[in-house]
Design a protein around this motif. Sequence first.
Motif, PDB file in Angstrom:
ATOM      1  N   GLU A  21      61.866  18.574 -52.617  1.00 29.71           N
ATOM      2  CA  GLU A  21      61.563  19.183 -51.646  1.00 29.71           C
ATOM      3  C   GLU A  21      60.629  19.784 -51.329  1.00 29.71           C
ATOM      4  O   GLU A  21      60.361  19.932 -49.746  1.00 29.71           O
ATOM      5  CB  GLU A  21      63.427  20.472 -51.241  1.00 29.71           C
ATOM      6  CG  GLU A  21      64.221  20.325 -51.801  1.00 29.71           C
ATOM      7  CD  GLU A  21      65.465  21.058 -51.572  1.00 29.71           C
ATOM      8  OE1 GLU A  21      64.765  22.397 -52.099  1.00 29.71           O
ATOM      9  OE2 GLU A  21      66.413  21.461 -51.310  1.00 29.71           O
ATOM     10  N   TYR A  24      58.465  16.779 -49.559  1.00 31.97           N
ATOM     11  CA  TYR A  24      59.071  15.428 -49.273  1.00 31.97           C
ATOM     12  C   TYR A  24      58.300  16.804 -47.643  1.00 31.97           C
ATOM     13  O   TYR A  24      58.985  16.718 -46.532  1.00 31.97           O
ATOM     14  CB  TYR A  24      60.923  16.205 -48.771  1.00 31.97           C
ATOM     15  CG  TYR A  24      61.510  15.292 -47.588  1.00 31.97           C
ATOM     16  CD1 TYR A  24      61.153  13.425 -46.715  1.00 31.97           C
ATOM     17  CD2 TYR A  24      61.408  16.792 -45.601  1.00 31.97           C
ATOM     18  CE1 TYR A  24      61.786  13.590 -46.086  1.00 31.97           C
ATOM     19  CE2 TYR A  24      62.166  15.616 -45.565  1.00 31.97           C
ATOM     20  CZ  TYR A  24      61.933  14.014 -45.368  1.00 31.97           C
ATOM     21  OH  TYR A  24      62.803  13.672 -44.084  1.00 31.97           O
ATOM     22  N   GLU A  25      59.178  18.313 -46.986  1.00 33.05           N
ATOM     23  CA  GLU A  25      58.345  19.149 -46.347  1.00 33.05           C
ATOM     24  C   GLU A  25      56.550  19.276 -46.360  1.00 33.05           C
ATOM     25  O   GLU A  25      56.051  19.580 -45.252  1.00 33.05           O
ATOM     26  CB  GLU A  25      59.175  20.680 -46.440  1.00 33.05           C
ATOM     27  CG  GLU A  25      60.260  20.717 -46.727  1.00 33.05           C
ATOM     28  CD  GLU A  25      60.678  20.206 -45.515  1.00 33.05           C
ATOM     29  OE1 GLU A  25      59.810  21.196 -44.460  1.00 33.05           O
ATOM     30  OE2 GLU A  25      61.755  20.111 -45.791  1.00 33.05           O
ATOM     31  N   SER A  27      54.926  16.484 -46.185  1.00 36.57           N
ATOM     32  CA  SER A  27      54.333  15.194 -46.838  1.00 36.57           C
ATOM     33  C   SER A  27      54.332  14.958 -45.260  1.00 36.57           C
ATOM     34  O   SER A  27      54.892  15.394 -43.652  1.00 36.57           O
ATOM     35  CB  SER A  27      55.531  14.469 -47.413  1.00 36.57           C
ATOM     36  OG  SER A  27      55.203  14.497 -48.718  1.00 36.57           O
ATOM     37  N   LYS A  29      56.452  12.941 -42.785  1.00 40.12           N
ATOM     38  CA  LYS A  29      57.485  12.988 -43.267  1.00 40.12           C
ATOM     39  C   LYS A  29      58.005  11.276 -42.814  1.00 40.12           C
ATOM     40  O   LYS A  29      59.207  10.048 -43.485  1.00 40.12           O
ATOM     41  CB  LYS A  29      58.064  13.632 -42.352  1.00 40.12           C
ATOM     42  CG  LYS A  29      58.470  15.022 -42.935  1.00 40.12           C
ATOM     43  CD  LYS A  29      59.967  15.892 -42.718  1.00 40.12           C
ATOM     44  CE  LYS A  29      59.855  17.087 -43.196  1.00 40.12           C
ATOM     45  NZ  LYS A  29      58.367  18.026 -42.955  1.00 40.12           N
ATOM     46  N   ALA A  32      57.338   9.069 -45.882  1.00 42.41           N
ATOM     47  CA  ALA A  32      57.855   9.105 -46.968  1.00 42.41           C
ATOM     48  C   ALA A  32      59.135   8.458 -47.379  1.00 42.41           C
ATOM     49  O   ALA A  32      60.057   8.041 -46.513  1.00 42.41           O
ATOM     50  CB  ALA A  32      58.446  10.735 -47.188  1.00 42.41           C
ATOM     51  N   GLU A  35      64.066  11.092 -49.788  1.00 42.49           N
ATOM     52  CA  GLU A  35      65.099  12.048 -48.594  1.00 42.49           C
ATOM     53  C   GLU A  35      66.282  12.823 -49.482  1.00 42.49           C
ATOM     54  O   GLU A  35      66.419  12.452 -50.021  1.00 42.49           O
ATOM     55  CB  GLU A  35      65.278  11.860 -47.230  1.00 42.49           C
ATOM     56  CG  GLU A  35      65.824  12.587 -46.387  1.00 42.49           C
ATOM     57  CD  GLU A  35      66.306  12.431 -44.833  1.00 42.49           C
ATOM     58  OE1 GLU A  35      67.174  13.117 -44.164  1.00 42.49           O
ATOM     59  OE2 GLU A  35      66.519  11.535 -44.591  1.00 42.49           O
ATOM     60  N   THR A  68      55.071   8.478 -51.426  1.00 41.92           N
ATOM     61  CA  THR A  68      55.228   9.887 -50.315  1.00 41.92           C
ATOM     62  C   THR A  68      53.720  10.030 -49.449  1.00 41.92           C
ATOM     63  O   THR A  68      53.418   8.575 -50.169  1.00 41.92           O
ATOM     64  CB  THR A  68      55.278  11.269 -50.369  1.00 41.92           C
ATOM     65  OG1 THR A  68      55.953  11.851 -49.085  1.00 41.92           O
ATOM     66  CG2 THR A  68      54.306  11.737 -52.042  1.00 41.92           C
TER      67      THR A  68
END
Length: 213
Positions: A21, A24-25, A27, A29, A32, A35, A68
């Motif tokens: 997480e 991802y946050e 990156s 998005k 990436a 998810e 990512t």
Amino acid sequence: MGLDYDYRIYIRRERLNRALEFIYEHSEKERASFEIINDQLYKIDRYANGEISKTLLENLGINQRVDTCILVEEDQTIVEYYLYDLTQNYTPDSTDESDFIDFYKGTEGKWWIGNVEIYINDYSSKIEDCIELQFWAVTSDMSRLFAKSKSIDKYFKEFCRATEADYGCIYMEDSGYRLIWAKGNEYNLTVPILWNSFEEHGFVKVIGDVLKL
């Protein structure tokens, strides 16, 4: 043969979801390839025709790979990295310099540094209940950036703190390893022990012995 550097972060298995997480946050998005949906990890494939497919990676992707594009703050090494790219690839007839630079900036004015491959490895044979996350630089230029950028170093230290990582380091081939994190503390310690030694004894054991942890 080119340089092949990577960051390696060692976390407890129960913190893997939190780690993914965080990645991802932090990156870009749209670039990436994964998810997390309802605490499940999906690999995302994007196609030239605009279609997107999502494939469930069971066991939170352990022993699998995702990609990512991490976002980091600006520093001199980052700027030089892209100025070099600009001089190599800039064609006045096809692009504007400001557009070229803006292309590499993500949210909040941070820079994305190209594709980074993440290998999610089960490390429990060496440390009980441990996962190794390898963030691989896909080019020699990116390897140099990994080794020199203070912003990238900061990103991975923040990642270690957020995930309560046990250890974190960057592997630099013949230059050995640089320890960046161990048991809640930041480090900048180069350990000139090469690959075979770490593979035989385990990175964490060697570092633990050196630091008496």
